[in-house]
Design a protein around this motif. Structure first.
Motif, PDB file in Angstrom:
ATOM      1  N   HIS A 227       7.573  64.901  41.114  1.00  0.00           N
ATOM      2  CA  HIS A 227       6.827  65.550  40.034  1.00  0.00           C
ATOM      3  C   HIS A 227       7.673  66.730  39.580  1.00  0.00           C
ATOM      4  CE1 HIS A 227       2.836  63.562  40.740  1.00  0.00           C
ATOM      5  NE2 HIS A 227       3.520  63.206  41.816  1.00  0.00           N
ATOM      6  N   TYR A 228       7.934  66.807  38.283  1.00  0.00           N
ATOM      7  CA  TYR A 228       8.855  67.804  37.739  1.00  0.00           C
ATOM      8  C   TYR A 228       8.136  68.831  36.884  1.00  0.00           C
ATOM      9  CZ  TYR A 228      12.311  64.102  38.640  1.00  0.00           C
ATOM     10  OH  TYR A 228      13.087  63.141  39.217  1.00  0.00           O
ATOM     11  N   ASP A 229       8.598  70.088  36.935  1.00  0.00           N
ATOM     12  CA  ASP A 229       8.237  70.990  35.853  1.00  0.00           C
ATOM     13  C   ASP A 229       9.189  70.630  34.705  1.00  0.00           C
ATOM     14  OD1 ASP A 229      10.682  72.268  36.409  1.00  0.00           O
ATOM     15  OD2 ASP A 229       9.793  74.207  36.853  1.00  0.00           O
ATOM     16  N   LEU A 230       8.930  71.120  33.497  1.00  0.00           N
ATOM     17  CA  LEU A 230       9.727  70.677  32.343  1.00  0.00           C
ATOM     18  C   LEU A 230      11.200  71.048  32.462  1.00  0.00           C
ATOM     19  CD1 LEU A 230       7.240  71.190  29.415  1.00  0.00           C
ATOM     20  CD2 LEU A 230       8.231  69.045  30.205  1.00  0.00           C
ATOM     21  N   ALA A 231      11.497  72.226  32.970  1.00  0.00           N
ATOM     22  CA  ALA A 231      12.900  72.635  33.118  1.00  0.00           C
ATOM     23  C   ALA A 231      13.635  71.698  34.083  1.00  0.00           C
ATOM     24  CB  ALA A 231      12.987  74.081  33.605  1.00  0.00           C
ATOM     25  N   SER A 232      12.987  71.331  35.165  1.00  0.00           N
ATOM     26  CA  SER A 232      13.593  70.410  36.134  1.00  0.00           C
ATOM     27  C   SER A 232      13.748  69.013  35.546  1.00  0.00           C
ATOM     28  CB  SER A 232      12.741  70.338  37.403  1.00  0.00           C
ATOM     29  OG  SER A 232      12.642  71.597  38.000  1.00  0.00           O
ATOM     30  N   PHE A 233      12.737  68.581  34.815  1.00  0.00           N
ATOM     31  CA  PHE A 233      12.791  67.261  34.180  1.00  0.00           C
ATOM     32  C   PHE A 233      13.997  67.153  33.257  1.00  0.00           C
ATOM     33  CE2 PHE A 233      11.879  64.482  30.606  1.00  0.00           C
ATOM     34  CZ  PHE A 233      11.569  63.294  31.253  1.00  0.00           C
ATOM     35  N   PHE A 234      14.186  68.164  32.413  1.00  0.00           N
ATOM     36  CA  PHE A 234      15.297  68.114  31.465  1.00  0.00           C
ATOM     37  C   PHE A 234      16.653  68.295  32.156  1.00  0.00           C
ATOM     38  CE2 PHE A 234      11.972  69.167  28.215  1.00  0.00           C
ATOM     39  CZ  PHE A 234      12.081  67.963  27.531  1.00  0.00           C
TER      40      PHE A 234
ATOM     41  N   LYS B 263      21.549  73.783  43.225  1.00  0.00           N
ATOM     42  CA  LYS B 263      21.938  74.332  41.919  1.00  0.00           C
ATOM     43  C   LYS B 263      21.509  73.406  40.791  1.00  0.00           C
ATOM     44  CE  LYS B 263      25.836  76.914  43.706  1.00  0.00           C
ATOM     45  NZ  LYS B 263      27.282  77.052  43.770  1.00  0.00           N
ATOM     46  N   THR B 264      21.283  72.124  41.121  1.00  0.00           N
ATOM     47  CA  THR B 264      20.786  71.131  40.172  1.00  0.00           C
ATOM     48  C   THR B 264      19.649  70.371  40.834  1.00  0.00           C
ATOM     49  OG1 THR B 264      22.246  69.372  40.926  1.00  0.00           O
ATOM     50  CG2 THR B 264      23.108  70.827  39.175  1.00  0.00           C
ATOM     51  N   VAL B 265      18.896  69.640  40.051  1.00  0.00           N
ATOM     52  CA  VAL B 265      17.839  68.803  40.619  1.00  0.00           C
ATOM     53  C   VAL B 265      18.449  67.754  41.530  1.00  0.00           C
ATOM     54  CG1 VAL B 265      16.026  67.135  40.085  1.00  0.00           C
ATOM     55  CG2 VAL B 265      16.243  69.204  38.708  1.00  0.00           C
ATOM     56  N   ASP B 266      19.546  67.162  41.099  1.00  0.00           N
ATOM     57  CA  ASP B 266      20.191  66.138  41.912  1.00  0.00           C
ATOM     58  C   ASP B 266      20.605  66.691  43.274  1.00  0.00           C
ATOM     59  OD1 ASP B 266      21.030  63.393  42.049  1.00  0.00           O
ATOM     60  OD2 ASP B 266      23.108  64.086  41.876  1.00  0.00           O
ATOM     61  N   GLU B 267      21.177  67.885  43.289  1.00  0.00           N
ATOM     62  CA  GLU B 267      21.583  68.503  44.554  1.00  0.00           C
ATOM     63  C   GLU B 267      20.361  68.786  45.434  1.00  0.00           C
ATOM     64  OE1 GLU B 267      23.997  72.401  46.310  1.00  0.00           O
ATOM     65  OE2 GLU B 267      23.775  72.175  44.134  1.00  0.00           O
ATOM     66  N   ALA B 268      19.281  69.271  44.832  1.00  0.00           N
ATOM     67  CA  ALA B 268      18.059  69.537  45.594  1.00  0.00           C
ATOM     68  C   ALA B 268      17.496  68.238  46.178  1.00  0.00           C
ATOM     69  CB  ALA B 268      17.024  70.230  44.711  1.00  0.00           C
TER      70      ALA B 268
ATOM     71  N   PHE C  43      17.110  64.598  33.835  1.00  0.00           N
ATOM     72  CA  PHE C  43      17.278  63.578  32.800  1.00  0.00           C
ATOM     73  C   PHE C  43      18.028  64.203  31.623  1.00  0.00           C
ATOM     74  CE2 PHE C  43      13.510  62.400  35.224  1.00  0.00           C
ATOM     75  CZ  PHE C  43      13.809  61.092  35.570  1.00  0.00           C
ATOM     76  N   ASP C  44      19.205  64.733  31.909  1.00  0.00           N
ATOM     77  CA  ASP C  44      19.967  65.501  30.925  1.00  0.00           C
ATOM     78  C   ASP C  44      20.505  64.671  29.767  1.00  0.00           C
ATOM     79  OD1 ASP C  44      21.871  64.148  32.399  1.00  0.00           O
ATOM     80  OD2 ASP C  44      23.131  65.908  32.767  1.00  0.00           O
ATOM     81  N   TYR C  45      20.408  63.377  29.855  1.00  0.00           N
ATOM     82  CA  TYR C  45      20.873  62.509  28.774  1.00  0.00           C
ATOM     83  C   TYR C  45      19.832  62.342  27.669  1.00  0.00           C
ATOM     84  CZ  TYR C  45      18.313  59.423  31.913  1.00  0.00           C
ATOM     85  OH  TYR C  45      17.365  58.896  32.747  1.00  0.00           O
ATOM     86  N   LEU C  46      18.622  62.847  27.882  1.00  0.00           N
ATOM     87  CA  LEU C  46      17.588  62.746  26.854  1.00  0.00           C
ATOM     88  C   LEU C  46      17.864  63.726  25.724  1.00  0.00           C
ATOM     89  CD1 LEU C  46      14.312  62.496  28.961  1.00  0.00           C
ATOM     90  CD2 LEU C  46      15.444  60.684  27.678  1.00  0.00           C
ATOM     91  N   ASN C  47      17.631  63.288  24.528  1.00  0.00           N
ATOM     92  CA  ASN C  47      17.768  64.135  23.350  1.00  0.00           C
ATOM     93  C   ASN C  47      16.457  64.896  23.183  1.00  0.00           C
ATOM     94  OD1 ASN C  47      17.388  64.839  20.499  1.00  0.00           O
ATOM     95  ND2 ASN C  47      19.398  63.908  20.248  1.00  0.00           N
ATOM     96  N   ILE C  48      16.512  66.188  23.420  1.00  0.00           N
ATOM     97  CA  ILE C  48      15.303  67.010  23.403  1.00  0.00           C
ATOM     98  C   ILE C  48      14.643  67.019  22.029  1.00  0.00           C
ATOM     99  CG2 ILE C  48      14.445  69.378  23.659  1.00  0.00           C
ATOM    100  CD1 ILE C  48      16.506  69.682  25.908  1.00  0.00           C
TER     101      ILE C  48
END
Length: 134
Positions: free
Chosen positions: A71-78, A32-37, A81-86
């Motif tokens: 290697h991340y697609d942009l949705a996975s990257f964000f 459900k999240t990148v971390d879980e995957a 790394f959810d602490y980044l200010n988009i």
């Protein structure tokens, strides 16, 4: 062994990882999240190791303590790394912040040129953070 793990967000909001250079093992995971995957990918490796051990066979080098190169697609990257200010990252990459948010939610997809701009901004940010001292 270094394995290339590609992380992508699916339309249903789940995240999938597949290892593109594993020759003898089908390594993939979802969450459900990148971390879980990522945790599920490690569990898949652990399952293979346990299987070989229970059969009394040596664990192949390919899955013996693999190092994943993510290697991340942009949705996975964000997501990861959810602490980044988009908005701030968009400014650094010279990209419209609204467009960057669309990349995050997969309402739009970055061209190769846009992806390179974002990658450059991320690299600069990483260097700046590494140089910071508290």
């Amino acid at each position: 062994m270094k394995l290339k793990a590609i992380i992508e967000r699916w339309d249903d909001g789940t995240y999938s990882i597949y290892v593109s250079n594993a020759k003898k093992h089908n390594l993939n995971a979802q969450g459900k999240t990148v971390d879980e995957a990522r945790r599920n990918l490690q569990a898949a490796v652990d399952d293979y190791v346990q299987m070989y051990s229970s059969m009394g066979k040596p664990v192949p080098r390919e899955i013996s303590n693999p190092e994943f190169d993510y290697h991340y697609d942009l949705a996975s990257f964000f997501n990861y790394f959810d602490y980044l200010n988009i908005s701030a990252l968009a400014r650094k990459a010279h990209i419209n912040a609204s467009l960057m948010r669309q990349y995050k939610t997969r309402r739009a997809f970055a061209s190769e040129q846009q992806s390179k701009r974002i990658q450059g901004a991320i690299n600069i940010l990483g260097k700046e953070m590494a140089a910071a001292q508290l």
